[in-house]
Motif scaffolding. Structure first.
Motif, mmCIF file in Angstrom:
data_model
loop_
_atom_site.group_PDB
_atom_site.id
_atom_site.type_symbol
_atom_site.label_atom_id
_atom_site.label_comp_id
_atom_site.label_asym_id
_atom_site.label_seq_id
_atom_site.Cartn_x
_atom_site.Cartn_y
_atom_site.Cartn_z
ATOM 1 N N LEU A 57 4.462 3.534 1.353
ATOM 2 C CA LEU A 57 3.526 4.464 0.731
ATOM 3 C C LEU A 57 2.529 3.703 -0.146
ATOM 4 N N PHE A 58 3.028 2.746 -0.896
ATOM 5 C CA PHE A 58 2.186 1.935 -1.769
ATOM 6 C C PHE A 58 1.107 1.223 -0.954
ATOM 7 N N ALA A 59 1.499 0.580 0.135
ATOM 8 C CA ALA A 59 0.536 -0.151 0.972
ATOM 9 C C ALA A 59 -0.503 0.798 1.562
ATOM 10 N N ASP A 75 9.257 11.743 4.814
ATOM 11 C CA ASP A 75 10.680 11.480 4.554
ATOM 12 C C ASP A 75 11.095 10.082 4.985
ATOM 13 N N ASP A 76 10.504 9.595 6.077
ATOM 14 C CA ASP A 76 10.892 8.281 6.616
ATOM 15 C C ASP A 76 10.121 7.129 5.977
ATOM 16 N N TYR A 92 5.866 17.547 2.014
ATOM 17 C CA TYR A 92 4.742 16.860 1.390
ATOM 18 C C TYR A 92 3.387 17.387 1.848
ATOM 19 N N ARG A 93 3.293 17.875 3.073
ATOM 20 C CA ARG A 93 1.998 18.380 3.550
ATOM 21 C C ARG A 93 1.555 19.621 2.765
#
Length: 160
Positions: A121-123, A114-115, A45-46
Motif C-alpha cells: 500500500l505504501f509503495a 484485504d490481500d 475499502y471501496r
C-alpha cells in the motif's frame, strides 16, 4: 499515509497561518455515522473510498488547511476539485516511520485491499502522492514544528 502527521501538522499550520482547519477523516465518520474502521470492516475499502470522494467533492472551503484521508489521492476528480483553490502538500515519510507511528494498522480504518500488505500500500500510494503533490516535504527526522516551517517556506516560494 496514516502516521505521516497530516492532522497534527495541519492544526499547527492552520494556527500559524490564521486559517481554519478541517480533517476529512472526521467528516467521513460524521457523514457515515461510524468510524473509518467500521466502514472498512462492514462494507469494505471501496465503500470508504466512495464516501471519502463524496465528502471531498462537497468541500467548498477557502482559507483552510485540509488534512485529507490517505486514500483521497485515488480519486482524480476529488484531487482536481481540491487543486482548484489549494496547494497539495505531500508529507513524505518512510515505511519504517509509518510502521513505528501507527503500530497495528488493522485498527486504523485504512482503505486497502484485504490481500495488500502495508508495504505494498505504501509503495502504491507513494507513487500517487509524488505525482499529485505541488510541494513534497521530507518529514523523517523533523519535528511537527519543523515540518510546518518547511511548508510555510515552500508556500512562500514563487511557483516554478
Amino acid at each position: 499515509m496514516p502516521g505521516s502527521g497530516k492532522s497534527t501538522v495541519g492544526v499547527l499550520l492552520a494556527k500559524r497561518l490564521a486559517l481554519g482547519f478541517v480533517d476529512t477523516d472526521l467528516l467521513i465518520q460524521a457523514a457515515a455515522g461510524r468510524t473509518l474502521q467500521a466502514i472498512v470492516d462492514d462494507d469494505g475499502y471501496r465503500v470508504l473510498r466512495g464516501i471519502e470522494e463524496r465528502v471531498l467533492l462537497d468541500l467548498n472551503l477557502e482559507h483552510h488547511v485540509i488534512a485529507t484521508g490517505g486514500s483521497a489521492v485515488y480519486s482524480a476528480e476529488a484531487m482536481a476539485h481540491l487543486r482548484q483553490n489549494s496547494t497539495i502538500v505531500f508529507l513524505q515519510v518512510t515505511l519504517a516511520t509509518v510502521e513505528q507511528r501507527i503500530g497495528d494498522f488493522s485498527l486504523r480504518g485504512i482503505s486497502k485491499r484485504d490481500d495488500q500488505s502495508l508495504a505494498e500500500l505504501f509503495a502504491e500510494r507513494h507513487e500517487l502522492y509524488s505525482r499529485t503533490a505541488d510541494i513534497t516535504i521530507a518529514c523523517d527526522g523533523l519535528s511537527h514544528e519543523q515540518v510546518c516551517n518547511q511548508i510555510i517556506e515552500a508556500l512562500d516560494q514563487p511557483a516554478r
